[in-house]
Design a protein around this motif. Sequence first.
Motif, short mmCIF file in Angstrom:
data_model
loop_
_atom_site.label_atom_id
_atom_site.label_comp_id
_atom_site.label_asym_id
_atom_site.label_seq_id
_atom_site.Cartn_x
_atom_site.Cartn_y
_atom_site.Cartn_z
N ALA A 1 1.98 18.83 -23.40
CA ALA A 1 3.06 19.49 -24.15
C ALA A 1 3.38 18.73 -25.43
O ALA A 1 3.61 19.33 -26.48
N SER A 2 3.40 17.40 -25.35
CA SER A 2 3.71 16.62 -26.55
C SER A 2 2.58 16.71 -27.57
O SER A 2 2.83 16.71 -28.77
N ASN A 3 1.33 16.82 -27.10
CA ASN A 3 0.21 16.98 -28.02
C ASN A 3 0.26 18.33 -28.74
O ASN A 3 -0.24 18.47 -29.84
N LYS A 4 0.85 19.33 -28.09
CA LYS A 4 0.99 20.66 -28.68
C LYS A 4 2.30 20.80 -29.46
O LYS A 4 2.66 21.89 -29.85
N SER A 5 3.00 19.70 -29.67
CA SER A 5 4.28 19.65 -30.39
C SER A 5 5.35 20.52 -29.75
O SER A 5 6.21 21.07 -30.45
N ILE A 6 5.32 20.64 -28.43
CA ILE A 6 6.38 21.33 -27.71
C ILE A 6 7.50 20.32 -27.50
O ILE A 6 7.25 19.19 -27.08
N ASP A 7 8.72 20.72 -27.79
CA ASP A 7 9.86 19.84 -27.63
C ASP A 7 9.93 19.34 -26.18
O ASP A 7 9.77 20.12 -25.23
N SER A 8 10.17 18.05 -26.01
CA SER A 8 10.17 17.47 -24.66
C SER A 8 11.28 18.06 -23.79
O SER A 8 11.12 18.20 -22.58
N TRP A 9 12.43 18.41 -24.40
CA TRP A 9 13.53 18.99 -23.62
C TRP A 9 13.18 20.41 -23.18
O TRP A 9 13.58 20.84 -22.10
N THR A 10 12.43 21.13 -24.00
CA THR A 10 11.98 22.47 -23.61
C THR A 10 10.98 22.37 -22.46
O THR A 10 11.05 23.14 -21.50
N ALA A 11 10.05 21.41 -22.56
CA ALA A 11 9.09 21.21 -21.49
C ALA A 11 9.81 20.82 -20.19
O ALA A 11 9.44 21.28 -19.11
N LEU A 12 10.84 20.00 -20.32
CA LEU A 12 11.62 19.61 -19.15
C LEU A 12 12.33 20.81 -18.53
O LEU A 12 12.36 20.96 -17.31
N LEU A 13 12.87 21.68 -19.38
CA LEU A 13 13.53 22.88 -18.89
C LEU A 13 12.57 23.73 -18.07
O LEU A 13 12.90 24.17 -16.96
N TYR A 14 11.38 23.95 -18.57
CA TYR A 14 10.40 24.76 -17.85
C TYR A 14 9.93 24.06 -16.57
O TYR A 14 9.74 24.70 -15.54
N SER A 15 9.77 22.75 -16.63
CA SER A 15 9.37 22.01 -15.43
C SER A 15 10.42 22.11 -14.34
O SER A 15 10.11 22.37 -13.18
N PHE A 16 11.69 21.92 -14.73
CA PHE A 16 12.78 22.00 -13.76
C PHE A 16 12.95 23.43 -13.24
O PHE A 16 13.26 23.63 -12.07
N ALA A 17 12.74 24.42 -14.10
CA ALA A 17 12.86 25.81 -13.67
C ALA A 17 11.79 26.14 -12.63
O ALA A 17 12.08 26.78 -11.61
N CYS A 18 10.55 25.71 -12.88
CA CYS A 18 9.47 25.94 -11.91
C CYS A 18 9.75 25.22 -10.60
O CYS A 18 9.56 25.78 -9.53
N ALA A 19 10.21 23.97 -10.70
CA ALA A 19 10.52 23.21 -9.49
C ALA A 19 11.67 23.84 -8.72
O ALA A 19 11.63 23.90 -7.48
N THR A 20 12.68 24.33 -9.42
CA THR A 20 13.82 24.98 -8.76
C THR A 20 13.37 26.23 -8.03
O THR A 20 13.77 26.46 -6.88
#
Length: 169
Positions: free
Chosen positions: A42-61
């Motif tokens: 995600a960081s290599n694709k310039s995706i904001d780390s907080w956005t990536a975290l949001l999606y990670s937490f949403a999938c985990a939830t």
Amino acid sequence: MGIVLISGAYDASVWNLNAAGIIFGLLSGLLFAIYNLEGRSASNKSIDSWTALLYSFACATFFLLIFNLGIISYSGKAPLADLLWLDNSISGWSILFILGVAPTLGGFGLYTLSLRYLPTTAASLIATLEPALTAIWAYLLLNEVLVGTQIFGGLLVLMGVILLRFEQK
């Protein structure tokens, strides 16, 4: 090796306690490795780390909700019966909120942000300091007793992180 010494996993009796716990522990290590690789991607694709975290937490939830509903339905209890077990306890909800925001969201957020600046191997090795630091906090705050092997394991982890730092220079 240091983590094995800190956790006491060198003792064979520890492995006989709960097979499901061991499986979930190993699975969580695998999923954390995937989290590291996806965070780096995600960081290599310039995706904001907080956005990536949001999606990670949403999938985990979502996964945890489905998993827990399956476990609850298998046990015969009513689904979501204990969801709001804190009821109207302001102090309970406050502590839960603080624990959710500070160590969880803050810790994972900053870790995901660090993947932009550190190699994945370095970030995950530094993350292995968590059990050693947790043992120190347990000693200081909860009067837990650390045996010599746990202290030695913590020192091994600390030395590994320090050696990594020297290797990067």
